[in-house]
Write an enzyme that holds these catalytic residues in place. Sequence first.
Site, PDB file in Angstrom:
ATOM      1  N   LYS A   4      50.090 -23.085 -78.899  1.00 27.80           N
ATOM      2  CA  LYS A   4      48.741 -22.815 -78.360  1.00 27.80           C
ATOM      3  C   LYS A   4      48.460 -21.320 -78.293  1.00 27.80           C
ATOM      4  O   LYS A   4      47.330 -20.881 -78.439  1.00 27.80           O
ATOM      5  CB  LYS A   4      48.648 -23.438 -76.965  1.00 27.80           C
ATOM      6  CG  LYS A   4      47.313 -23.323 -76.285  1.00 27.80           C
ATOM      7  CD  LYS A   4      47.287 -24.196 -75.037  1.00 27.80           C
ATOM      8  CE  LYS A   4      46.081 -23.966 -74.170  1.00 27.80           C
ATOM      9  NZ  LYS A   4      46.093 -24.824 -72.971  1.00 27.80           N
ATOM     10  N   GLU A  41      39.608 -25.529 -68.674  1.00 25.65           N
ATOM     11  CA  GLU A  41      40.588 -26.093 -67.740  1.00 25.65           C
ATOM     12  C   GLU A  41      40.177 -25.899 -66.279  1.00 25.65           C
ATOM     13  O   GLU A  41      40.234 -26.854 -65.498  1.00 25.65           O
ATOM     14  CB  GLU A  41      41.971 -25.489 -68.024  1.00 25.65           C
ATOM     15  CG  GLU A  41      42.543 -26.036 -69.337  1.00 25.65           C
ATOM     16  CD  GLU A  41      43.618 -25.185 -69.977  1.00 25.65           C
ATOM     17  OE1 GLU A  41      44.122 -24.257 -69.318  1.00 25.65           O
ATOM     18  OE2 GLU A  41      43.957 -25.439 -71.145  1.00 25.65           O
ATOM     19  N   ASP A  96      44.782 -32.853 -71.428  1.00 23.41           N
ATOM     20  CA  ASP A  96      45.108 -31.461 -71.110  1.00 23.41           C
ATOM     21  C   ASP A  96      46.177 -31.028 -72.114  1.00 23.41           C
ATOM     22  O   ASP A  96      47.333 -31.428 -72.010  1.00 23.41           O
ATOM     23  CB  ASP A  96      45.635 -31.398 -69.663  1.00 23.41           C
ATOM     24  CG  ASP A  96      46.227 -30.037 -69.311  1.00 23.41           C
ATOM     25  OD1 ASP A  96      46.116 -29.101 -70.121  1.00 23.41           O
ATOM     26  OD2 ASP A  96      46.808 -29.918 -68.211  1.00 23.41           O
ATOM     27  N   ASP A 108      44.505 -20.391 -62.219  1.00 25.14           N
ATOM     28  CA  ASP A 108      45.225 -21.316 -63.098  1.00 25.14           C
ATOM     29  C   ASP A 108      46.304 -20.560 -63.869  1.00 25.14           C
ATOM     30  O   ASP A 108      46.000 -19.819 -64.807  1.00 25.14           O
ATOM     31  CB  ASP A 108      44.195 -21.957 -64.052  1.00 25.14           C
ATOM     32  CG  ASP A 108      44.822 -22.959 -65.006  1.00 25.14           C
ATOM     33  OD1 ASP A 108      46.056 -23.105 -65.000  1.00 25.14           O
ATOM     34  OD2 ASP A 108      44.065 -23.590 -65.767  1.00 25.14           O
TER      35      ASP A 108
END
Length: 508
Positions: free
Chosen positions: A71, A148, A9, A179
């Site tokens: 990211k 994810e 992850d 999420d």
Amino acid sequence: MAPPVIGIDLGTTYSAVARLDENGRPETLNNAEGDKLTPSVLLFDDNNVIVGKEALKAIATDASHVAMCMKRELGQRFFRQELEGRHYPPEALQAWVLNKLRLDTSKIVGPFEKAVITVPAYFDEVRRKATQDAGYIAGLDVLDIINEPTAAAIAYGHQQGILDDMLSRNRPMRLLVYDLGGGTFDITIMEIASGAFVALATDGDVRLGGQDWDQRLVDFVADDFLKQFGVDPREDPNTAGRLWRDCEDAKRTLSARSKTTIPCDYQGHASRTEVTREQFEKLTADLLNRTSFTTRQTLQAAGLTWDDIDRILLVGGSTRMPAVVDLLQQMSGKEPDTSIAADEVVAHGAALRAGILMQNDTGERPRFNIKNVNSHSLGVVAVDPATKRPRNAILIPRNTPLPVSAKRTFKTQKDGQNSVLVQIVEGESATPDHCVQVGRCSVRDLPPELPAETPIEVRFHYEENGRLQIKVAVADAKKEIRHEINRENSLTREQLNTWRRFISGAST
Ligand code: AMP
């Protein structure tokens, strides 16, 4: 010995690695510092790049040498901040994080290359490609890039024993996965039915996460400081870094307690600002509203109501904020499921996915399939016949089940034309400039002496992992036509290999 089965992850703020144990159960692996979570933060220290906890600490003393939230910038050519006089591509910075994870993990499981990496469901094709490239640079063989929320649903299915009785289920189970991580927000509605995890709809925001909540506290304290002393602690990078760290800490405290105090020292002045949970929730209400708006829209896009949702899964560290749980309770009238470890579940799902893929190699029957939808419409730039202006001609609308193929026929404009250029964009806007530029596909070496107006069929194939393949055909032409996607901000194969040798020392 069987090769290790690894899932990663790669988070905006924290990353985690899991493997499948000998019984096929996922477990999170500690990094070299003994922690389950590794801060996705880099410190450039002369010729050394330090990754993780120590780099995060340096934000308070050495902020201009620290890179974080890379990211969020995948898909850009360069990371916003210059580091020791150099501009780095975000995928190279992400690769340093992955390389540490690989090295630390190999101390436990032995050397390995194969791994599944997760990305937000809302990531576009360009960001997915950049993530895959980061894996390559880090010396990994990226088996798959999975979403994810899908990973979270798989891990949840495994934990609840749903995977084992999935084939015999006669009623699908619908999950809403909310999420909220450190830098991104994703909402996905999944159906678990007859051996498959099927995404019904997905939406999100790649620039909304815990960091934005932190920033509100930073601004609150800094504005108060400025009012009291006439100087702004945000203007000095190290003071700003320290303040951010204290605010992130305060935010976590406010998830457990109703008030806290945030210290700030700058230019000989010192303040201690008290913040209550109520105040914090008011300061950030609009951020939370953005998530509720997107959640409602996604439910609608799936053609469902709350009554159709069996479980609400909370994923990502930021869902520990009580306001998130309250919001979902209010919206749905249901109790969100907090039985899963919000920070680890995504890595666990990735490891389970890696297990399936590695099993496929051995010819065993997989226990489940994954069916995704695309999170952004994919189109090409065409000329509007009425206005003569360029517009986005959508070929594959968003939320289309993957894999999917679509084709478009282009015509050569003149006799003997040798090549055709196709510009590919991703996004919902009719105006190409408001979309993400995936790249240009140049179709070269067309057969000689083609008359004008010869149809050329360009076939787009959107793979299950959200990556794009292109095939080109000319009527009557038997020969293979060369085509390649020239990506706007992507590294070339040579550049990737140079970075790979430099960062991971892996052979190319
Ligand atoms: P993730 O990317 O899922 O690891 O999430 C990291 C984000 O979760 C960071 O922004 C953290 O500040 C945030 N976070 C972690 N624990 C808590 C907590 N107890 N309360 C509020 N936010 C948290």
